[in-house]
Structures are given as structure tokens and as C-alpha cells.
Design an enzyme around this catalytic site. Structure first.
Site: not given
Ligand code: APR
Ligand code: PHB
Length: 403
Positions: A78, A207, A299, A303, A391
Site C-alpha cells: 500500500h 482510519y 494498535p 507498531k 507510519y
């Protein structure tokens, strides 16, 4: 009384999760022999449902270690993620913001299967379903791991012990009181997660910050969706029949342009509590803690697994140096070096969690503040770069981390 069965090893590893298995594999590549013991069965560990986002550095490491073949074939690469708020989706272009980095969606238990396969291919020992595990002597120069294996008393005398036995393991609590310091934060919510036979409605993760609570769309394959919604930490799953879950998810992902999730049969459901936790230092004498045994992150930043990988990369390197050169200089710095990354990841995970969840008792002010922050992250390049860099994963050589 019969003498215990003795299995000598240079490094004794407690726990066959991703941390323990990858450590064993990296040590093998360095010519250091280890024995892994695991409380559960192989099937249990291979089927345990966990997260699934691999940072670029994790992917690179698995490839370099020769265990990336299936991940390259089946993992989904992604180049961006979406943040959804105010009923609109906003894409964060991870690739362009980080100068070419990406993430790979590949379930943690698939990584575990690949590591088992590698370990079996060279006959590296793993003992499953061990009981009554105790670790001793790590404050001196003769550490040993004692346990029962199918009725036999066994022991592993070793040079070093790696505590890779997760948050509920025995290694961390075996360190005498007064040596470790704990830092902890629990969140007043959990995640209700499902796996469903439904084509993911988006090619990238979403998200969502919604006034009723956070939701996340992820996936496992082009035909399996992984979805989460914020719930109470002690949520009773029996109150969540599938239609209620879909209805709530649809509401939280709703957008002005009519976004809809694809629905399908739910074949796995669970509730995960959320906490941030760090034990310092991550070592005591000849015992080294790695992964969830030493730290837990919520979560939201994806990570957990990646931090475990970074720990064991460092530990394998430091142990290999010890056997090559005879000095423990690098081992002595293990905790100090790992903790820099751990705290960066703690901050990032806490920040993502705070920005995206509904906090009970918070007023309209807090929700408006979250929206302002999300607006900044999705419109100001400098803010988006901070999210994207964290990220996709910090480089392995953070300042001070180079060995
Ligand atoms: N003896 C032997 N094995 C044990 C013992 C024990 N006393 N106690 C626990 N274990 C095993 C568990 O059964 C588990 O298989 O240790 C393993 C620890 O694995 P994980 O919990 O997966 O932890 P870790 O390898 O550090 O991986 C971190 O896992 O929890 C996720 O989100 C987290 O993705 C992160 C990753
Ligand atoms: C998952 O796919 O399980 C997943 C993805 C992203 C997260 C957490 C979990 O932040």
C-alpha cells in the site's frame, strides 16, 4: 529422582511469537545456536489472529533474512492510507511524502508460519506445549531455563536468555523487584475486530474518526476484510450479532459521497483492550526482553509487530558481535538503543489513538479539536510528512542507534 533432560544452547529463547522466531532465525544466519520453547501448540500460534501491517524496514529485513518469498507474493503493498472525518475521506500519500516508502499488509500469523518453515528447514529446535517455565541464574554467568515437556523435566543451560514471551510471559516477572520501572497507560475503550468474507471496499486502509467512535477498515486478502470498531474495553460479544456490527460499521464509515462497506459472512470476532506499556530497562544481567514482553502499544499506529522486529534485529546483532569479538559492549547498550525507538513508537501510537477515538465524557470541544488536528494533518504537508514517516516506519539507524 531422574536427572532433568539437558539441551545446551548458546541462547535460550522463551516464546515462539514473531519476536522469538525471528531472533532464532537471525541468530542462525549469524552462526549462533539457539533453542526456542513455547507454551502453546504450533497450530495455536499459527492461527492466532493479530494485526497485519508491516513497515518498510520490517519487509526489507524479512527479505534480507530469506523469509520474504511468500510475503512478496501474497502481501498487499500500500502506498497510502485514508483518514476519514467529517464524513469525508482524505488520502495520505505515504509514498510521495516519504520519498518512496510503503507498507505491506500481511497478517502476523503468516509471518509466523514463514518463520516456522524456515526454522524447520534447517532443523532448528522448537519445543511446543512446554509447562512450568522458570528462568534462573541470569544475574550470574550460568543462566538456565527449566520447564516440563510432555512429562519430562528439562533444562536449557545457556549463555544468554531472550525473553520473547509476550506481555503475559514469565521472563519479565522473574526480574527481582526494584530493578525495572514500569510506565503504563490504559485507555477507556477497546476494539471489536472482525474478519469477514467480503471484498474490501477500499484498496487502502481507512482510519475513521466518527462522533460515535473510531473505526478501521483493513484487509487480509482481496476477498477478506478486517474491520474494527471502538467499543468498551469489556464489551460483551454476545451483544453484538453480525447485523449490529455491520450497521455500526456502516454508520462510522459513512461519507457524503455515499461510501458503503461490502458485507459478507463474519468468520472471526474478538475484543482487544488498549494499553501503552513500557518496562525499563529491557535487560537484566544475561536476560534480554524483546517485543511484547517489554512493551505494548495500542494498535492504532500498527507498531506492535514492527517494534518486536526492531528489538530482535538489534539483539541478534549484539549477540553475534559478542560471539565474534568476545565483548559485551553492544549487548550492554541493547536496552538504551531499543528504548529510543520504543518511545518514538509509543508517542506515535498514543497520538494516533488520541486523534481518532472518542473519549467518554469529553465534550464538543475535544471532538472539534480532533477535527482541527485531522484537518492540519491532511492539508499541511509538514504535518502529513510526520504521520507518513512514522507510519511507514522510522529507519533502523535512529540517531544513537547505530552500533
Ligand atoms: N513459556 C513459553 N512460551 C510462552 C510463555 C512461557 N511461560 N508465556 C508466553 N509464551 C509464548 C506465547 O504463547 C506466545 O506464543 O510467547 C509468545 C509471545 O508471542 P507474542 O505475544 O506474539 O509476542 P511477540 O513475539 O513479542 O510479538 C509481538 O505480537 O501481540 C502482538 O501486537 C503484538 O504484533 C505484536 C507482536
Ligand atoms: C490490521 O489489519 O489488523 C490492522 C491494521 C492497522 C492497524 C491495526 C490493525 O493500525
Amino acid at each position: 529422582m531422574a536427572l532433568p533432560k539437558t539441551i545446551r544452547a548458546q541462547v535460550g529463547i522463551v516464546g515462539a511469537g514473531p519476536a522469538g522466531l525471528l531472533l532464532a532465525h537471525l541468530l542462525h544466519l549469524e552462526g549462533v545456536e539457539s533453542v526456542v520453547i513455547e507454551a502453546q501448540s504450533r497450530k495455536h500460534v499459527e492461527e492466532r489472529v493479530r494485526a497485519g501491517v508491516l513497515e518498510q524496514g520490517t519487509v526489507d529485513l524479512l527479505n534480507a533474512a530469506g523469509v520474504g518469498e511468500r510475503m512478496r507474493r501474497e502481501g498487499l503493498v500500500h502506498y497510502g492510507i485514508e483518514l476519514c472525518f467529517d464524513r469525508r475521506g482524505h488520502r495520505i500519500d505515504l509514498h510521495s511524502l516519504t520519498g518512496g516508502r510503503a507498507i505491506t499488509v500481511y497478517a502476523q500469523h503468516e509471518v509466523v508460519k514463514d518463520l516456522f518453515q524456515a526454522r524447520m528447514s534447517y532443523g532448528g529446535p522448537i519445543l511446543f506445549e512446554v509447562e512450568s517455565v522458570r528462568i534462573e541464574g541470569f544475574d550470574g554467568d550460568a543462566p538456565r531455563i527449566r520447564f516440563r515437556s510432555y512429562g519430562d523435566e528439562c533444562e536449557i543451560p545457556c549463555d544468554y536468555i531472550a525473553g520473547c514471551d509476550g506481555f503475559h510471559g514469565v521472563c519479565r516477572p522473574s526480574i527481582p523487584s526494584g530493578i525495572l520501572r514500569f510506565y503504563e497507560k490504559t485507555y477507556p475503550f477497546g476494539w471489536l475486530g472482525i474478519l469477514a468474507e467480503a471484498k474490501p471496499a477500499s484498496d487502502e486502509l481507512i482510519y475513521a474518526n466518527h462522533e460515535d467512535g473510531f473505526a478501521l477498515l483493513s484487509m487480509r486478502t482481496p476477498r477478506i476484510s478486517r474491520l474494527y470498531l471502538q467499543c468498551r474495553p469489556d464489551e460483551d460479544l454476545s451483544e453484538w450479532p453480525d447485523p449490529r456490527i455491520w450497521e455500526e460499521l456502516q454508520r462510522r464509515f459513512e461519507t457524503v459521497d455515499g461510501f458503503r462497506l461490502n458485507e459478507g459472512p463474519v468468520f472471526q470476532k474478538g475484543v482487544t483492550a488498549m494499553r501503552s506499556f513500557v518496562a525499563e530497562p529491557m535487560q537484566c544481567g544475561r536476560l534480554f526482553l524483546a517485543g511484547d514482553a517489554a512493551h505494548i502499544v495500542p494498535p492504532t499506529g500498527a507498531k506492535g509487530l514492527n517494534l518486536a522486529v526492531a528489538d530482535v534485529r538489534m539483539l541478534a546483532h549484539a549477540l553475534a558481535c559478542r560471539y565474534r569479538t568476545g565483548t559485551e559492549q553492544m549487548l550492554n547498550r541493547y536496552s538504551e538503543i531499543c528504548l529510543r525507538r520504543v518511545w518514538r513508537a509509543q508517542h506515535f501510537s498514543w497520538w494516533m489513538t488520541s486523534m481518532l477515538h472518542r473519549f467518554e465524557g469529553c465534550d464538543g470541544f475535544d471532538h472539534r479539536r480532533q477535527l482541527a488536528e485531522l484537518n492540519q494533518v491532511t492539508s499541511l504537508r509538514a504535518a502529513a510528512v510526520v504521520l507518513a514517516e512514522n507510519y511507514t516506519g522510522l529507519p533502523f539507524d535512529l540517531p544513537g542507534e547505530r552500533l
